[in-house]
Design a protein around this motif. Structure first.
Motif, PDB file in Angstrom:
ATOM      1  N   SER A   1       0.822  -1.209   0.000  1.00 39.38           N
ATOM      2  CA  SER A   1       0.000   0.000   0.000  1.00 39.38           C
ATOM      3  C   SER A   1       0.855   1.257   0.000  1.00 39.38           C
ATOM      4  O   SER A   1       0.574   2.214  -0.743  1.00 39.38           O
ATOM      5  CB  SER A   1      -0.929  -0.006   1.213  1.00 39.38           C
ATOM      6  OG  SER A   1      -1.753  -1.149   1.218  1.00 39.38           O
ATOM      7  N   PHE A   2       1.913   1.279   0.816  1.00 38.29           N
ATOM      8  CA  PHE A   2       2.797   2.446   0.831  1.00 38.29           C
ATOM      9  C   PHE A   2       3.548   2.590  -0.493  1.00 38.29           C
ATOM     10  O   PHE A   2       3.809   3.707  -0.950  1.00 38.29           O
ATOM     11  CB  PHE A   2       3.776   2.347   1.992  1.00 38.29           C
ATOM     12  CG  PHE A   2       3.212   2.813   3.300  1.00 38.29           C
ATOM     13  CD1 PHE A   2       2.932   4.156   3.513  1.00 38.29           C
ATOM     14  CD2 PHE A   2       2.938   1.915   4.324  1.00 38.29           C
ATOM     15  CE1 PHE A   2       2.406   4.605   4.713  1.00 38.29           C
ATOM     16  CE2 PHE A   2       2.403   2.349   5.530  1.00 38.29           C
ATOM     17  CZ  PHE A   2       2.138   3.693   5.733  1.00 38.29           C
ATOM     18  N   LEU A   3       3.908   1.484  -1.102  1.00 41.09           N
ATOM     19  CA  LEU A   3       4.580   1.534  -2.396  1.00 41.09           C
ATOM     20  C   LEU A   3       3.683   2.187  -3.446  1.00 41.09           C
ATOM     21  O   LEU A   3       4.117   3.096  -4.177  1.00 41.09           O
ATOM     22  CB  LEU A   3       4.964   0.122  -2.832  1.00 41.09           C
ATOM     23  CG  LEU A   3       5.498  -0.025  -4.259  1.00 41.09           C
ATOM     24  CD1 LEU A   3       6.810   0.728  -4.425  1.00 41.09           C
ATOM     25  CD2 LEU A   3       5.680  -1.508  -4.612  1.00 41.09           C
ATOM     26  N   TRP A   4       2.437   1.751  -3.507  1.00 43.58           N
ATOM     27  CA  TRP A   4       1.527   2.318  -4.492  1.00 43.58           C
ATOM     28  C   TRP A   4       1.062   3.718  -4.112  1.00 43.58           C
ATOM     29  O   TRP A   4       0.689   4.508  -4.985  1.00 43.58           O
ATOM     30  CB  TRP A   4       0.337   1.389  -4.709  1.00 43.58           C
ATOM     31  CG  TRP A   4       0.692   0.253  -5.599  1.00 43.58           C
ATOM     32  CD1 TRP A   4       1.216  -0.958  -5.246  1.00 43.58           C
ATOM     33  CD2 TRP A   4       0.604   0.236  -7.031  1.00 43.58           C
ATOM     34  NE1 TRP A   4       1.449  -1.731  -6.356  1.00 43.58           N
ATOM     35  CE2 TRP A   4       1.067  -1.025  -7.468  1.00 43.58           C
ATOM     36  CE3 TRP A   4       0.147   1.146  -7.984  1.00 43.58           C
ATOM     37  CZ2 TRP A   4       1.103  -1.380  -8.822  1.00 43.58           C
ATOM     38  CZ3 TRP A   4       0.181   0.801  -9.318  1.00 43.58           C
ATOM     39  CH2 TRP A   4       0.655  -0.452  -9.726  1.00 43.58           C
ATOM     40  N   MET A   5       1.092   4.056  -2.840  1.00 46.36           N
ATOM     41  CA  MET A   5       0.817   5.434  -2.448  1.00 46.36           C
ATOM     42  C   MET A   5       1.868   6.371  -3.039  1.00 46.36           C
ATOM     43  O   MET A   5       1.543   7.492  -3.482  1.00 46.36           O
ATOM     44  CB  MET A   5       0.800   5.549  -0.921  1.00 46.36           C
ATOM     45  CG  MET A   5       0.474   6.959  -0.415  1.00 46.36           C
ATOM     46  SD  MET A   5       0.611   7.095   1.379  1.00 46.36           S
ATOM     47  CE  MET A   5      -0.761   6.048   1.881  1.00 46.36           C
TER      48      MET A   5
ATOM     49  N   ASN B   1       1.196   9.283  -5.951  1.00 49.10           N
ATOM     50  CA  ASN B   1       1.325  10.597  -5.348  1.00 49.10           C
ATOM     51  C   ASN B   1       1.184  11.702  -6.392  1.00 49.10           C
ATOM     52  O   ASN B   1       1.731  11.620  -7.493  1.00 49.10           O
ATOM     53  CB  ASN B   1       2.679  10.722  -4.646  1.00 49.10           C
ATOM     54  CG  ASN B   1       2.786  11.983  -3.829  1.00 49.10           C
ATOM     55  OD1 ASN B   1       3.130  13.045  -4.336  1.00 49.10           O
ATOM     56  ND2 ASN B   1       2.480  11.876  -2.540  1.00 49.10           N
ATOM     57  N   ALA B   2       0.422  12.757  -6.026  1.00 47.29           N
ATOM     58  CA  ALA B   2       0.131  13.824  -6.980  1.00 47.29           C
ATOM     59  C   ALA B   2       1.337  14.711  -7.258  1.00 47.29           C
ATOM     60  O   ALA B   2       1.427  15.329  -8.329  1.00 47.29           O
ATOM     61  CB  ALA B   2      -1.031  14.673  -6.469  1.00 47.29           C
ATOM     62  N   ASN B   3       2.282  14.829  -6.332  1.00 49.66           N
ATOM     63  CA  ASN B   3       3.408  15.749  -6.479  1.00 49.66           C
ATOM     64  C   ASN B   3       4.642  15.097  -7.088  1.00 49.66           C
ATOM     65  O   ASN B   3       5.280  15.683  -7.964  1.00 49.66           O
ATOM     66  CB  ASN B   3       3.757  16.351  -5.118  1.00 49.66           C
ATOM     67  CG  ASN B   3       2.613  17.152  -4.533  1.00 49.66           C
ATOM     68  OD1 ASN B   3       1.920  17.877  -5.251  1.00 49.66           O
ATOM     69  ND2 ASN B   3       2.397  17.029  -3.226  1.00 49.66           N
ATOM     70  N   TYR B   4       4.979  13.901  -6.628  1.00 49.18           N
ATOM     71  CA  TYR B   4       6.212  13.264  -7.111  1.00 49.18           C
ATOM     72  C   TYR B   4       5.994  11.803  -7.484  1.00 49.18           C
ATOM     73  O   TYR B   4       6.946  11.025  -7.532  1.00 49.18           O
ATOM     74  CB  TYR B   4       7.308  13.361  -6.045  1.00 49.18           C
ATOM     75  CG  TYR B   4       6.881  12.906  -4.671  1.00 49.18           C
ATOM     76  CD1 TYR B   4       6.860  11.560  -4.324  1.00 49.18           C
ATOM     77  CD2 TYR B   4       6.476  13.837  -3.721  1.00 49.18           C
ATOM     78  CE1 TYR B   4       6.462  11.151  -3.073  1.00 49.18           C
ATOM     79  CE2 TYR B   4       6.070  13.434  -2.455  1.00 49.18           C
ATOM     80  CZ  TYR B   4       6.077  12.095  -2.135  1.00 49.18           C
ATOM     81  OH  TYR B   4       5.667  11.693  -0.882  1.00 49.18           O
ATOM     82  N   GLY B   5       4.758  11.425  -7.766  1.00 48.55           N
ATOM     83  CA  GLY B   5       4.469  10.041  -8.100  1.00 48.55           C
ATOM     84  C   GLY B   5       5.018   9.630  -9.454  1.00 48.55           C
ATOM     85  O   GLY B   5       5.074  10.421 -10.402  1.00 48.55           O
ATOM     86  N   VAL B   6       5.417   8.370  -9.530  1.00 48.02           N
ATOM     87  CA  VAL B   6       5.974   7.842 -10.774  1.00 48.02           C
ATOM     88  C   VAL B   6       4.922   7.814 -11.877  1.00 48.02           C
ATOM     89  O   VAL B   6       5.229   8.110 -13.042  1.00 48.02           O
ATOM     90  CB  VAL B   6       6.535   6.420 -10.529  1.00 48.02           C
ATOM     91  CG1 VAL B   6       7.022   5.803 -11.834  1.00 48.02           C
ATOM     92  CG2 VAL B   6       7.651   6.460  -9.509  1.00 48.02           C
ATOM     93  N   LEU B   7       3.695   7.478 -11.544  1.00 50.49           N
ATOM     94  CA  LEU B   7       2.651   7.374 -12.562  1.00 50.49           C
ATOM     95  C   LEU B   7       2.416   8.707 -13.248  1.00 50.49           C
ATOM     96  O   LEU B   7       2.347   8.774 -14.488  1.00 50.49           O
ATOM     97  CB  LEU B   7       1.353   6.882 -11.913  1.00 50.49           C
ATOM     98  CG  LEU B   7       0.158   6.727 -12.851  1.00 50.49           C
ATOM     99  CD1 LEU B   7       0.460   5.725 -13.958  1.00 50.49           C
ATOM    100  CD2 LEU B   7      -1.080   6.296 -12.081  1.00 50.49           C
ATOM    101  N   ASN B   8       2.306   9.768 -12.483  1.00 54.82           N
ATOM    102  CA  ASN B   8       2.113  11.084 -13.092  1.00 54.82           C
ATOM    103  C   ASN B   8       3.312  11.476 -13.949  1.00 54.82           C
ATOM    104  O   ASN B   8       3.148  12.048 -15.033  1.00 54.82           O
ATOM    105  CB  ASN B   8       1.886  12.143 -12.006  1.00 54.82           C
ATOM    106  CG  ASN B   8       0.448  12.154 -11.507  1.00 54.82           C
ATOM    107  OD1 ASN B   8      -0.478  11.932 -12.264  1.00 54.82           O
ATOM    108  ND2 ASN B   8       0.271  12.394 -10.214  1.00 54.82           N
ATOM    109  N   GLY B   9       4.517  11.180 -13.472  1.00 49.96           N
ATOM    110  CA  GLY B   9       5.704  11.520 -14.241  1.00 49.96           C
ATOM    111  C   GLY B   9       5.735  10.825 -15.590  1.00 49.96           C
ATOM    112  O   GLY B   9       6.050  11.445 -16.618  1.00 49.96           O
TER     113      GLY B   9
END
Length: 307
Positions: free
Chosen positions: A134-138, A142-150
């Protein structure tokens, strides 16, 4: 003149008054286990259900009998909403890993080169504790530095970062994806074991009759693994219906209660709202639904055993 031998007296019957019957002896042997079961499961369960009929605050001593008011509070309030959201999470977190696990099981069952290594690699998410997952996927969401958004911004799919866990429209999907990543390996292993029991002669005969891969799947493979698949689906459904850690760590039931399930609602009511009576009442209603699922599971396993 022959004389008859004297008749020997028959030995008196043994006294059995002091011996235990088989049933009493079996009960004596199981008594410690039954006592332990009653002490750690049966008594706490009855005590908890009994608490549902009282108004009780964890911060205050004593309690007041209110009858069915706690149950009516939920049935007249958010019960259907919580049930709907629980079912959305449960169905999504059951079907998605099933499809993914079945696809991987089919691929590994073809004798793919390096299948042993891939099988071990795919099991990696399964051995990680749920809180760690859960912490890994959090971090990924993450909206600021998450890998998915990047990745999505760099690929031009989105123009700006998205708060995946903070939007009502995406929070539940994010939770389902996280649970899928953690649970698909178990389903893959179980389905692969079922696929390996399908006789190769059936596939060879179907191929000789001109059946393609899709037709062989529905005519040969699926009928052979349908029993295993149904048990896997129902077990995963039951586990997801009472799942807690992934939802609580990622969203805590938010935003605005859109990911709240029975597990998080009971926890929040008891330990954040300090209302142990209403929390217990909701837990009792939740338990009744779980009993229906368990009864369905037992029914399916009985049918499979009869066949």
């Amino acid at each position: 003149m022959s004389t008859a031998a004297p008749r020997q007296k028959e030995p008196p019957p043994r006294r059995t008054e002091g011996r235990l019957s088989n049933g009493a002896f079996a009960l004596l042997l199981t008594a410690p286990g039954l006592a332990l079961f009653a002490a750690i499961i049966f008594y706490p369960l009855l005590s908890a259900l009994f608490t549902g009929f009282f108004q009780q605050d964890l911060r205050l001593p004593g309690r007041e009998f209110v009858g069915l008011d706690n149950f009516a509070y939920w049935l007249d309030g958010d019960f259907l909403t919580i049930l709907e959201q629980t079912l959305v999470f449960t169905v999504g977190a059951t079907l998605l890993p099933f499809v993914l696990g079945f696809a991987l099981a089919l691929a590994l069952n073809t004798g793919l080169k390096g299948s042993g290594f891939l099988r071990g690699l795919f099991l990696f998410p399964w051995v990680i504790p749920g809180v760690v997952v859960s912490f890994l996927w959090m971090w990924i969401f993450n909206a600021n530095y998450g890998v998915l958004n990047g990745v999505l911004v760099e690929a031009g799919i989105i123009d700006e970062s998205v708060a995946w866990l903070g939007r009502p429209g995406t929070a539940m999907l994010a939770v389902i994806v996280t649970k899928t990543w953690a649970s698909f390996p178990w389903m893959m292993v179980m389905l692969l074991a079922g696929l390996q029991t399908v006789p190769k002669e059936l596939h060879e005969a179907a191929s000789m009759d001109g059946a393609g891969s899709v037709r062989r799947f529905f005519a040969v493979t699926w009928p052979q693994v349908r029993g295993v698949a149904s048990i896997v689906l129902l077990l995963e459904f039951i586990w997801n219906f009472q799942h807690f850690d992934t939802i609580y760590v990622l969203t805590g039931g938010g935003p605005a209660g859109t990911t709240e399930t029975f597990a998080t609602a009971v926890y929040q009511t008891a330990f954040n709202g300090f209302d142990i009576g209403r929390a217990t009442a909701l837990g009792g209603l939740w338990m009744l639904l779980l009993l229906l699922l368990v009864a369905a599971y037992l029914r399916i396993t009985e049918r499979k055993g009869d066949v």
